[in-house]
Design a protein around this motif. Sequence first.
Motif, PDB file in Angstrom:
ATOM      1  N   LYS A   1       0.836  -1.202   0.000  1.00 14.95           N
ATOM      2  CA  LYS A   1       0.000   0.000   0.000  1.00 14.95           C
ATOM      3  C   LYS A   1       0.876   1.259   0.000  1.00 14.95           C
ATOM      4  CE  LYS A   1      -3.832   0.543   0.331  1.00 14.95           C
ATOM      5  NZ  LYS A   1      -4.842   0.878  -0.697  1.00 14.95           N
ATOM      6  N   TYR A   2       1.920   1.252   0.803  1.00 15.96           N
ATOM      7  CA  TYR A   2       2.831   2.389   0.846  1.00 15.96           C
ATOM      8  C   TYR A   2       3.507   2.603  -0.505  1.00 15.96           C
ATOM      9  CZ  TYR A   2       6.813   5.280   2.361  1.00 15.96           C
ATOM     10  OH  TYR A   2       7.749   6.274   2.502  1.00 15.96           O
ATOM     11  N   LEU A   3       3.906   1.515  -1.151  1.00 18.28           N
ATOM     12  CA  LEU A   3       4.534   1.631  -2.475  1.00 18.28           C
ATOM     13  C   LEU A   3       3.559   2.202  -3.502  1.00 18.28           C
ATOM     14  CD1 LEU A   3       6.560  -1.725  -2.527  1.00 18.28           C
ATOM     15  CD2 LEU A   3       7.486   0.592  -2.268  1.00 18.28           C
ATOM     16  N   ASP A   4       2.295   1.859  -3.375  1.00 20.66           N
ATOM     17  CA  ASP A   4       1.284   2.457  -4.260  1.00 20.66           C
ATOM     18  C   ASP A   4       1.232   3.969  -4.060  1.00 20.66           C
ATOM     19  OD1 ASP A   4       0.534   0.045  -5.374  1.00 20.66           O
ATOM     20  OD2 ASP A   4      -1.180  -0.254  -4.031  1.00 20.66           O
ATOM     21  N   TYR A   5       1.301   4.412  -2.801  1.00 20.87           N
ATOM     22  CA  TYR A   5       1.291   5.844  -2.534  1.00 20.87           C
ATOM     23  C   TYR A   5       2.549   6.510  -3.089  1.00 20.87           C
ATOM     24  CZ  TYR A   5      -2.689   5.184   0.657  1.00 20.87           C
ATOM     25  OH  TYR A   5      -3.925   4.901   1.195  1.00 20.87           O
ATOM     26  N   LEU A   6       3.692   5.815  -3.000  1.00 23.50           N
ATOM     27  CA  LEU A   6       4.918   6.362  -3.582  1.00 23.50           C
ATOM     28  C   LEU A   6       4.793   6.516  -5.091  1.00 23.50           C
ATOM     29  CD1 LEU A   6       7.862   4.566  -1.709  1.00 23.50           C
ATOM     30  CD2 LEU A   6       7.178   6.959  -1.510  1.00 23.50           C
ATOM     31  N   LYS A   7       4.168   5.528  -5.736  1.00 23.46           N
ATOM     32  CA  LYS A   7       3.960   5.614  -7.184  1.00 23.46           C
ATOM     33  C   LYS A   7       3.099   6.827  -7.539  1.00 23.46           C
ATOM     34  CE  LYS A   7       4.049   0.611  -7.967  1.00 23.46           C
ATOM     35  NZ  LYS A   7       3.193  -0.579  -8.243  1.00 23.46           N
ATOM     36  N   ASN A   8       2.068   7.045  -6.728  1.00 24.64           N
ATOM     37  CA  ASN A   8       1.165   8.166  -6.983  1.00 24.64           C
ATOM     38  C   ASN A   8       1.775   9.507  -6.613  1.00 24.64           C
ATOM     39  OD1 ASN A   8      -0.826   6.374  -7.854  1.00 24.64           O
ATOM     40  ND2 ASN A   8      -1.752   6.195  -5.821  1.00 24.64           N
ATOM     41  N   GLY A   9       2.820   9.458  -5.792  1.00 22.26           N
ATOM     42  CA  GLY A   9       3.487  10.691  -5.392  1.00 22.26           C
ATOM     43  C   GLY A   9       2.825  11.417  -4.242  1.00 22.26           C
ATOM     44  N   SER A  10       1.813  10.795  -3.634  1.00 22.36           N
ATOM     45  CA  SER A  10       1.132  11.448  -2.513  1.00 22.36           C
ATOM     46  C   SER A  10       0.348  10.436  -1.697  1.00 22.36           C
ATOM     47  CB  SER A  10       0.183  12.547  -3.018  1.00 22.36           C
ATOM     48  OG  SER A  10      -0.870  11.975  -3.778  1.00 22.36           O
ATOM     49  N   ILE A  11       0.064  10.817  -0.472  1.00 27.02           N
ATOM     50  CA  ILE A  11      -0.794  10.047   0.419  1.00 27.02           C
ATOM     51  C   ILE A  11      -2.136  10.775   0.506  1.00 27.02           C
ATOM     52  CG2 ILE A  11      -1.138   9.390   2.853  1.00 27.02           C
ATOM     53  CD1 ILE A  11       1.826   8.881   3.057  1.00 27.02           C
ATOM     54  N   PRO A  12      -3.258  10.061   0.460  1.00 21.94           N
ATOM     55  CA  PRO A  12      -4.556  10.734   0.565  1.00 21.94           C
ATOM     56  C   PRO A  12      -4.635  11.613   1.816  1.00 21.94           C
ATOM     57  CG  PRO A  12      -4.853   8.411  -0.004  1.00 21.94           C
ATOM     58  CD  PRO A  12      -3.395   8.598   0.309  1.00 21.94           C
ATOM     59  N   GLN A  13      -5.348  12.705   1.704  1.00 21.63           N
ATOM     60  CA  GLN A  13      -5.438  13.640   2.818  1.00 21.63           C
ATOM     61  C   GLN A  13      -6.017  12.983   4.062  1.00 21.63           C
ATOM     62  OE1 GLN A  13      -4.122  16.792   2.835  1.00 21.63           O
ATOM     63  NE2 GLN A  13      -4.558  16.660   5.035  1.00 21.63           N
ATOM     64  N   TRP A  14      -6.982  12.076   3.881  1.00 23.84           N
ATOM     65  CA  TRP A  14      -7.587  11.438   5.049  1.00 23.84           C
ATOM     66  C   TRP A  14      -6.561  10.615   5.820  1.00 23.84           C
ATOM     67  CZ3 TRP A  14      -7.757   6.226   6.027  1.00 23.84           C
ATOM     68  CH2 TRP A  14      -7.576   5.352   4.946  1.00 23.84           C
ATOM     69  N   GLU A  15      -5.591  10.017   5.101  1.00 24.36           N
ATOM     70  CA  GLU A  15      -4.546   9.246   5.785  1.00 24.36           C
ATOM     71  C   GLU A  15      -3.686  10.172   6.652  1.00 24.36           C
ATOM     72  OE1 GLU A  15      -4.005   6.062   6.062  1.00 24.36           O
ATOM     73  OE2 GLU A  15      -4.012   4.984   4.151  1.00 24.36           O
TER      74      GLU A  15
END
Length: 475
Positions: free
Chosen positions: A424-438
């Motif tokens: 899941k963290y690697l997915d966020y790295l790919k997207n370049g951001s973490i959702p605001q709710w997180e």
Amino acid sequence: MIRLLSAVLLIGGSLAACQQIKDAQPKKTYLATLMTLDPGHFHSALVQKNMYPEVDTTAYVYAPAGDDVQMHLSKIEQYNNRADNPTNWNEVVYTGPDFAEKMFEEKPGNVMVVAGNNQKKTNYILRAVQDSIHVYADKPMAINGQNYETLKEAFDIADKNGVLIYDIMTERFEITTILQRRLSQLTTVFGEVAESTPDTPAITKESVHHFSKMVSGSHLIRPAWFFDIDQQGAGIVDVSTHLVDLIMWSLYPKANLKPEDAEIVKTRQWSTDLTPEQFKKVTGLDEFPGYLKKDVLNDSVLQVYSNGEIVFKLREKYGKSSVIWNFEAPPGSKDTHFSRFRGTKSDLVIRQDSSTNFQPTLFIEPHGKFDRSKWEMTLNAALDIVHKEWPNVDFHFSDNKFIIDIPDKYKVGHEAHFTQVTKKYLDYLKNGSIPQWEKDFMLTKYYITTKAYEDSLRQMKEASEAEDKESEEPQ
């Protein structure tokens, strides 16, 4: 001879040309290269229990020399050498008193993994984001109010520098917890969240852990500092992180919760007492280190404030988290978890105790008198929805309640959850951001845990002062 020499030169020239071509090939680039800083908890190794195509197989370790780093490397070696699906990590290790400065100076990777002594963890996180390094941190990221202020600063800087901070919330990947949350969203089964009070919270979670346990097939040796709340943190700010996170995650899925949405209602903490023999069994040490002497009662029993309880209000709903640490689990049992989510039509309850053979089990407990056949029809319809994500989940009826039957393939276990969170963290790295709710969840839950800790310390101090005053008064 000349021909032979010419041939050799020709072959040599060809080999050199081939080597130049090989060297000219672009080196494979990875999304993430790990730098593990001061690993002192086995969670740091569990991040690397499996391989990830996006992660460089060369990982870097910076740590002081000693048992902590050796135990970390031994676990990685164990994963590399296992018969079933071995890993292929190449660990490049630096040990020395300047290990932290060395890592920030060299920066061979772009993701700092930190799981260990929590005394300096928040400052490490701040330094990493200041140097534009992503952070992947074991909980807790803050263990007191001062840490919390530092963590807020780190999140602001991370946003400015375009790097991510994320903590390892493994319990969101436990199948019973997932299904409890999913069923709570189906009004035909759960209804709405029941009205709650401090004495009857909407969600109650209790987690029981043990100092002496097995991890990856070996008896776990814990560092002595694990038992020092100044370094590890008290139980109310440690494992409570998971429980508070799950309460938020269940009550307000993906909501943008803020610290001002939370109110601490009740707190308390208490100790688990360890004898020197018990301490030796889990640390290998013959005596308590000097920094633990402050917590040793009558020169013989170590008081570890590993237990804590928080009742808090989140917007208009109440939650309760309780963390308990015992020395050792009874034979055949494990760490346990209890969770009750109260609805207007039923309660969704997770039990992991002797009645479930110490396996986490999800129950649906309808309120009052109910028609079993109608409930079975309702559950069949509800599971048709659940099956879109979790095929073959079923139920049966026993002792006036419904039990959710979960296929073994979904029961992957606590250690496997680290791989799931990392993906899941690697997915966020790919997207370049973490959702605001997180981000909001992280700051809000650490506000709750650290505020509860500070409040409980104040209460303990006031109680102690009142006791001293009473003893001084003439009888």
